[in-house]
Write a protein that holds these residues in place. Structure first.
Motif, PDB file in Angstrom:
ATOM      1  N   CYS A  99       5.977  -6.096  -0.319  1.00 60.53           N
ATOM      2  CA  CYS A  99       6.316  -4.803   0.619  1.00 60.53           C
ATOM      3  C   CYS A  99       7.233  -5.738   2.020  1.00 60.53           C
ATOM      4  CB  CYS A  99       5.067  -4.033   1.823  1.00 60.53           C
ATOM      5  SG  CYS A  99       5.727  -2.658   2.490  1.00 60.53           S
TER       6      CYS A  99
ATOM      7  N   THR B 249       5.154  -0.121  -7.888  1.00 60.84           N
ATOM      8  CA  THR B 249       3.526  -0.434  -6.916  1.00 60.84           C
ATOM      9  C   THR B 249       4.159  -1.651  -5.752  1.00 60.84           C
ATOM     10  OG1 THR B 249       2.808  -2.125  -7.910  1.00 60.84           O
ATOM     11  CG2 THR B 249       2.462   0.468  -8.366  1.00 60.84           C
ATOM     12  N   PHE B 250       4.057  -0.799  -3.953  1.00 62.38           N
ATOM     13  CA  PHE B 250       3.723  -1.928  -3.105  1.00 62.38           C
ATOM     14  C   PHE B 250       2.843  -2.798  -3.199  1.00 62.38           C
ATOM     15  CE2 PHE B 250       6.721   1.837  -2.640  1.00 62.38           C
ATOM     16  CZ  PHE B 250       8.316   1.175  -2.730  1.00 62.38           C
TER      17      PHE B 250
ATOM     18  N   ASP C  98       2.364   3.579  -3.641  1.00 61.88           N
ATOM     19  CA  ASP C  98       2.103   3.467  -2.022  1.00 61.88           C
ATOM     20  C   ASP C  98       0.708   4.176  -1.281  1.00 61.88           C
ATOM     21  OD1 ASP C  98       1.501   1.491  -0.666  1.00 61.88           O
ATOM     22  OD2 ASP C  98       3.548   1.908   0.385  1.00 61.88           O
TER      23      ASP C  98
ATOM     24  N   THR D  91      -2.590   8.404  -1.540  1.00 62.82           N
ATOM     25  CA  THR D  91      -1.481   7.887  -2.383  1.00 62.82           C
ATOM     26  C   THR D  91       0.274   9.294  -2.336  1.00 62.82           C
ATOM     27  OG1 THR D  91      -3.317   7.391  -3.938  1.00 62.82           O
ATOM     28  CG2 THR D  91      -0.883   7.168  -4.781  1.00 62.82           C
TER      29      THR D  91
END
Length: 246
Positions: free
Chosen positions: A245, A213-214, A164, A176
């Motif tokens: 998310c 991955t968000f 994220d 990151t």
């Protein structure tokens, strides 16, 4: 009071000479002196043999026949022989025996640290008391946390990696964040959110099998996806997923 030849106690730290053994029904104390005739100044590293004074230093050590043991070391303070050094006197470092300002030997600390890592605070403290190495649960937790921060305890590469972005400075600079989702801990913070930076990290830390991955926007998702495309052979199987998310 009991005097023993030095060769009868080979199990104390190698840098010490045994002078006397003081046994009691529930404790054992060993009087010892450092072996080296000289010591180096911690500031200028110049060796000195000129003793300024002596003082007693008591350290907890590994138990002996089910009884707690302590070392009472007659440590020395030396005069620094370097006229350009700002330190006039210094206490000798007991390298291989204990750390600076510590109240226990390195080997006792290593055992107690393992108890804290394996059992936690209170359970580790109960076992330590049964093993004649009494300490508190809070101390075991502090030792375990310090070992993790220092890198002394190696962490395996995360199998399920969460990726994220996060703000170094909101609206100006983003990086990151990488998290081990099975252990629920942050494993690293990257300087930016470029695909090549993440791909380099994945090459240096192989082992991820699932990368999550968000998803907030296509722009933020493109970095991790592109990184996986640039490093397709990191492990036998990498699956990229996107998670909304909450």
């Amino acid at each position: 009071m009991l005097s023993l030849p030095k060769r009868l106690l080979p199990l104390i730290p190698a840098g010490l000479l045994v002078q006397q053994v003081l046994p009691s029904p529930d404790h054992l104390t060993i009087l010892a002196t450092p072996r080296p005739p000289s010591a180096a100044c911690p500031d200028c590293a110049v060796l000195s043999r000129r003793v300024h004074s002596r003082y007693d230093r008591t350290l907890g050590d590994l138990p002996w026949q089910g009884r707690p043991m302590s070392l009472r070391i007659r440590a020395r303070r030396f005069l620094c022989l370097n006229p350009a050094c700002s330190r006039r006197t210094f206490a000798e470092r007991l390298t291989g025996v204990t750390a600076v300002a510590s109240r226990q030997t390195e080997r006792l600390g290593g055992v107690q640290r393992c108890l804290g890592l394996a059992l936690g605070g209170e359970a580790g403290a109960r076992l330590a008391r049964r093993l004649a190495m009494p300490t508190s649960g809070d101390t075991l937790l502090r030792m375990a946390c310090a070992a993790g921060k220092s890198g002394e305890v190696p962490r395996p590469a995360p199998r399920v990696l969460g990726v994220d972005d996060w703000a170094w400075r909101r609206g100006h600079r983003y990086g990151t964040a990488l998290a081990d989702l099975e252990r629920n801990v942050v494993v690293d913070l990257l300087q930016d959110r470029q695909a090549e930076t993440l791909a380099t990290w994945l090459r240096q830390h192989p082992g991820a099998e699932v990368v999550l991955t968000f998803k907030r926007s296509s722009q933020r998702l493109s970095g991790p996806t592109a990184a996986l495309r640039r490093a397709p052979r990191l492990v036998s199987s990498i699956r990229a997923s996107s998670v909304a998310c909450c």
